[in-house]
Design a protein around this motif. Sequence first.
Motif, PDB file in Angstrom:
ATOM      1  N   GLY A  52      26.471 -68.952  71.843  1.00 43.51           N
ATOM      2  CA  GLY A  52      25.817 -67.666  71.909  1.00 43.51           C
ATOM      3  C   GLY A  52      26.816 -66.549  71.678  1.00 43.51           C
ATOM      4  O   GLY A  52      27.823 -66.712  70.990  1.00 43.51           O
ATOM      5  N   LYS A  53      26.558 -65.395  72.270  1.00 43.41           N
ATOM      6  CA  LYS A  53      27.518 -64.303  72.213  1.00 43.41           C
ATOM      7  C   LYS A  53      28.635 -64.504  73.227  1.00 43.41           C
ATOM      8  O   LYS A  53      29.729 -63.976  73.078  1.00 43.41           O
ATOM      9  N   GLN A  54      28.328 -65.251  74.300  1.00 42.77           N
ATOM     10  CA  GLN A  54      29.328 -65.656  75.278  1.00 42.77           C
ATOM     11  C   GLN A  54      28.746 -66.794  76.109  1.00 42.77           C
ATOM     12  O   GLN A  54      27.530 -66.967  76.170  1.00 42.77           O
ATOM     13  N   ASP A  55      29.614 -67.595  76.737  1.00 46.63           N
ATOM     14  CA  ASP A  55      29.166 -68.726  77.559  1.00 46.63           C
ATOM     15  C   ASP A  55      28.399 -68.211  78.778  1.00 46.63           C
ATOM     16  O   ASP A  55      28.715 -67.156  79.326  1.00 46.63           O
ATOM     17  N   ARG A  56      27.401 -69.008  79.233  1.00 48.35           N
ATOM     18  CA  ARG A  56      26.603 -68.608  80.384  1.00 48.35           C
ATOM     19  C   ARG A  56      26.479 -69.753  81.391  1.00 48.35           C
ATOM     20  O   ARG A  56      26.602 -70.934  81.053  1.00 48.35           O
ATOM     21  N   VAL A  57      26.194 -69.376  82.636  1.00 47.68           N
ATOM     22  CA  VAL A  57      25.916 -70.333  83.706  1.00 47.68           C
ATOM     23  C   VAL A  57      24.592 -69.927  84.340  1.00 47.68           C
ATOM     24  O   VAL A  57      24.348 -68.742  84.587  1.00 47.68           O
ATOM     25  N   PHE A  58      23.701 -70.893  84.598  1.00 43.52           N
ATOM     26  CA  PHE A  58      22.374 -70.582  85.126  1.00 43.52           C
ATOM     27  C   PHE A  58      22.463 -70.139  86.579  1.00 43.52           C
ATOM     28  O   PHE A  58      23.136 -70.759  87.399  1.00 43.52           O
ATOM     29  N   ALA A  59      21.741 -69.079  86.895  1.00 43.72           N
ATOM     30  CA  ALA A  59      21.761 -68.508  88.243  1.00 43.72           C
ATOM     31  C   ALA A  59      20.774 -69.177  89.176  1.00 43.72           C
ATOM     32  O   ALA A  59      20.932 -69.114  90.397  1.00 43.72           O
ATOM     33  N   GLU A  60      19.752 -69.829  88.637  1.00 48.88           N
ATOM     34  CA  GLU A  60      18.669 -70.380  89.453  1.00 48.88           C
ATOM     35  C   GLU A  60      18.247 -71.752  88.946  1.00 48.88           C
ATOM     36  O   GLU A  60      18.396 -72.059  87.759  1.00 48.88           O
ATOM     37  N   THR A  61      17.727 -72.560  89.849  1.00 49.27           N
ATOM     38  CA  THR A  61      17.055 -73.797  89.453  1.00 49.27           C
ATOM     39  C   THR A  61      15.647 -73.414  89.012  1.00 49.27           C
ATOM     40  O   THR A  61      14.955 -72.658  89.687  1.00 49.27           O
ATOM     41  N   GLN A  62      15.246 -73.930  87.870  1.00 46.89           N
ATOM     42  CA  GLN A  62      13.992 -73.462  87.273  1.00 46.89           C
ATOM     43  C   GLN A  62      13.307 -74.584  86.494  1.00 46.89           C
ATOM     44  O   GLN A  62      13.958 -75.492  85.984  1.00 46.89           O
ATOM     45  N   ILE A  63      11.993 -74.518  86.413  1.00 41.90           N
ATOM     46  CA  ILE A  63      11.215 -75.445  85.594  1.00 41.90           C
ATOM     47  C   ILE A  63      10.703 -74.704  84.370  1.00 41.90           C
ATOM     48  O   ILE A  63      10.099 -73.638  84.489  1.00 41.90           O
ATOM     49  N   ILE A  64      10.972 -75.263  83.193  1.00 45.06           N
ATOM     50  CA  ILE A  64      10.459 -74.703  81.938  1.00 45.06           C
ATOM     51  C   ILE A  64       9.258 -75.555  81.539  1.00 45.06           C
ATOM     52  O   ILE A  64       9.413 -76.735  81.203  1.00 45.06           O
ATOM     53  N   PRO A  65       8.050 -75.003  81.613  1.00 42.25           N
ATOM     54  CA  PRO A  65       6.838 -75.809  81.395  1.00 42.25           C
ATOM     55  C   PRO A  65       6.769 -76.448  80.012  1.00 42.25           C
ATOM     56  O   PRO A  65       7.303 -75.918  79.032  1.00 42.25           O
ATOM     57  N   GLY A 118      22.334 -60.826  81.094  1.00 44.23           N
ATOM     58  CA  GLY A 118      21.886 -61.556  82.267  1.00 44.23           C
ATOM     59  C   GLY A 118      20.663 -62.424  82.075  1.00 44.23           C
ATOM     60  O   GLY A 118      20.138 -62.969  83.052  1.00 44.23           O
ATOM     61  N   MET A 119      20.185 -62.577  80.841  1.00 45.98           N
ATOM     62  CA  MET A 119      19.008 -63.402  80.579  1.00 45.98           C
ATOM     63  C   MET A 119      19.183 -64.177  79.282  1.00 45.98           C
ATOM     64  O   MET A 119      19.825 -63.710  78.346  1.00 45.98           O
ATOM     65  N   LEU A 120      18.590 -65.366  79.236  1.00 44.68           N
ATOM     66  CA  LEU A 120      18.479 -66.123  77.994  1.00 44.68           C
ATOM     67  C   LEU A 120      17.019 -66.485  77.787  1.00 44.68           C
ATOM     68  O   LEU A 120      16.243 -66.570  78.740  1.00 44.68           O
ATOM     69  N   LEU A 121      16.662 -66.697  76.526  1.00 38.91           N
ATOM     70  CA  LEU A 121      15.294 -67.054  76.163  1.00 38.91           C
ATOM     71  C   LEU A 121      15.229 -68.540  75.833  1.00 38.91           C
ATOM     72  O   LEU A 121      16.022 -69.042  75.036  1.00 38.91           O
ATOM     73  N   MET A 122      14.282 -69.243  76.460  1.00 37.22           N
ATOM     74  CA  MET A 122      14.121 -70.675  76.199  1.00 37.22           C
ATOM     75  C   MET A 122      12.700 -71.001  75.804  1.00 37.22           C
ATOM     76  O   MET A 122      11.741 -70.406  76.311  1.00 37.22           O
ATOM     77  N   LYS A 143      27.140 -68.130  68.292  1.00 36.70           N
ATOM     78  CA  LYS A 143      27.135 -69.538  67.931  1.00 36.70           C
ATOM     79  C   LYS A 143      25.926 -70.239  68.549  1.00 36.70           C
ATOM     80  O   LYS A 143      25.274 -69.716  69.447  1.00 36.70           O
ATOM     81  N   THR A 144      25.634 -71.436  68.059  1.00 34.30           N
ATOM     82  CA  THR A 144      24.565 -72.238  68.656  1.00 34.30           C
ATOM     83  C   THR A 144      24.972 -72.638  70.077  1.00 34.30           C
ATOM     84  O   THR A 144      26.119 -72.993  70.325  1.00 34.30           O
ATOM     85  N   PHE A 145      24.022 -72.582  70.997  1.00 36.26           N
ATOM     86  CA  PHE A 145      24.313 -72.968  72.367  1.00 36.26           C
ATOM     87  C   PHE A 145      24.414 -74.485  72.494  1.00 36.26           C
ATOM     88  O   PHE A 145      23.616 -75.223  71.922  1.00 36.26           O
ATOM     89  N   SER A 146      25.399 -74.935  73.274  1.00 36.20           N
ATOM     90  CA  SER A 146      25.589 -76.359  73.563  1.00 36.20           C
ATOM     91  C   SER A 146      25.698 -76.567  75.064  1.00 36.20           C
ATOM     92  O   SER A 146      26.182 -75.683  75.792  1.00 36.20           O
ATOM     93  N   TYR A 147      25.281 -77.743  75.525  1.00 37.20           N
ATOM     94  CA  TYR A 147      25.364 -78.051  76.955  1.00 37.20           C
ATOM     95  C   TYR A 147      26.824 -78.227  77.346  1.00 37.20           C
ATOM     96  O   TYR A 147      27.603 -78.844  76.632  1.00 37.20           O
ATOM     97  N   ALA A 148      27.212 -77.674  78.521  1.00 31.32           N
ATOM     98  CA  ALA A 148      28.616 -77.711  78.934  1.00 31.32           C
ATOM     99  C   ALA A 148      28.791 -78.208  80.356  1.00 31.32           C
ATOM    100  O   ALA A 148      29.754 -77.861  81.032  1.00 31.32           O
ATOM    101  N   GLY A 149      27.872 -79.038  80.835  1.00 31.48           N
ATOM    102  CA  GLY A 149      28.026 -79.600  82.169  1.00 31.48           C
ATOM    103  C   GLY A 149      27.656 -78.625  83.268  1.00 31.48           C
ATOM    104  O   GLY A 149      26.900 -77.674  83.061  1.00 31.48           O
ATOM    105  N   THR A 150      28.230 -78.836  84.444  1.00 33.08           N
ATOM    106  CA  THR A 150      27.904 -78.042  85.630  1.00 33.08           C
ATOM    107  C   THR A 150      29.161 -77.437  86.233  1.00 33.08           C
ATOM    108  O   THR A 150      30.204 -78.090  86.290  1.00 33.08           O
ATOM    109  N   ALA A 151      29.051 -76.200  86.666  1.00 30.35           N
ATOM    110  CA  ALA A 151      30.172 -75.540  87.329  1.00 30.35           C
ATOM    111  C   ALA A 151      30.553 -76.295  88.603  1.00 30.35           C
ATOM    112  O   ALA A 151      29.716 -76.954  89.217  1.00 30.35           O
ATOM    113  N   ASP A 152      31.817 -76.190  89.000  1.00 25.16           N
ATOM    114  CA  ASP A 152      32.248 -76.880  90.214  1.00 25.16           C
ATOM    115  C   ASP A 152      31.602 -76.246  91.451  1.00 25.16           C
ATOM    116  O   ASP A 152      31.050 -75.144  91.408  1.00 25.16           O
ATOM    117  N   ALA A 153      31.668 -76.960  92.557  1.00 31.91           N
ATOM    118  CA  ALA A 153      30.956 -76.560  93.766  1.00 31.91           C
ATOM    119  C   ALA A 153      31.395 -75.194  94.287  1.00 31.91           C
ATOM    120  O   ALA A 153      30.575 -74.446  94.829  1.00 31.91           O
TER     121      ALA A 153
END
Length: 260
Positions: free
Chosen positions: A58-71, A35-39, A94-104
Motif C-alpha cells: 500500500g502507501k505504508q504498512d498497516r496493522v489491524f486495530a480490531e478483530t473483525q468479520i468480513i461477511p 487509519g482505514m483500509l477498504l476490503m 504497492k499491492t498489499f501482502s500478508y505479513a503475519g502478526t505483531a508480537d504480544a
Amino acid sequence: KGDSTGKEFISFSNALSSGKISVKEIISPEGSDVGMLLMKNHSKKDVLLQSGEMVTGGKQDRVFAETQIIPASSGDNYVKVFCAEKGRWDDKPKTFSYAGTADAELRKVIHTKRRQNAIWKEIEKRYQEQGKKSPTWPYADLYKNAGKDDSSYINFFKNKYKQSDSCFAGFVSITGDKIINCELFGSSDYCSVSFESLVQSYIRIVADTGSAVPAVSKDKVQQFLDRFLQSVQQQKEYLEKNGQQDKYMGKLIHVVAYDE
C-alpha cells in the motif's frame, strides 16, 4: 470451520493468499485515509481477521486495530488500522501482502493505548533494542529473518492443539513468571481459526526474551481471570484500561485482557 450458527468462515491470511479478499487504500478527493483500509470479500465464506495481524505494501504498512468479520460476498468493508511504517507514504502504492502478526507487546499497545504515536514509539523502541536503523521504521523488517524459528514454534503448538479436544474458546498465555494475556472468543471455531496467528504473536516475544518454563501458579491465574470475568460491567470497566472487546453485529466475538 463454522461458528455456532453453522456459517462457514476462513482466516484472513488464507483469504488474502488465495485471492478471496482484496485490500485497498481508501482514496478520496481529500486524500488517503491512514487509519482505514477498504476490503472486499469475494468468497462465499466469512473472513475472520485478528487485531494485530499485518499487511505490508500500500502507501505504508498497516496493522489491524480490531478483530473483525468480513461477511461473505460483501461489498465495501472498512477496517480500522494503525500505521506500522512511520517513514513511508508512497504516491505509487504497492499491492498489499500478508505479513503475519505483531508480537504480544505491540499488540498490548494497540489494545490498551489505541494511539498511533504510542505504536510508533513502541516500534522505534524495538529498533533501538536490536541496534538497527531504518529511514522508514517498518515493523515488519524487524522479523523478516524469523521465518524458520517462527515455524518451529508454531508447529510445536499446532501439534499440541491437535492433541487436545480443540473445543476451548480461549486461553491464558504465560512465559516464565509473567502472564502475557488472556484471549477469549465467541466460539471455539473462532479460536481455532485465530490460533496460529496468535501463537506467532506470543512466540516472537518469548524468542526475544528467552524466558523460562511457565512458573505462574493456578491461584495467580485465577486472580487475573477474576478481574474481568465475574460480570459484564466489571469486564467492560477492566478492559477500558487493560484490554479490548471486539463485537460483530452487536455480539461479542473477541476479548483480550492484560494483567495490570
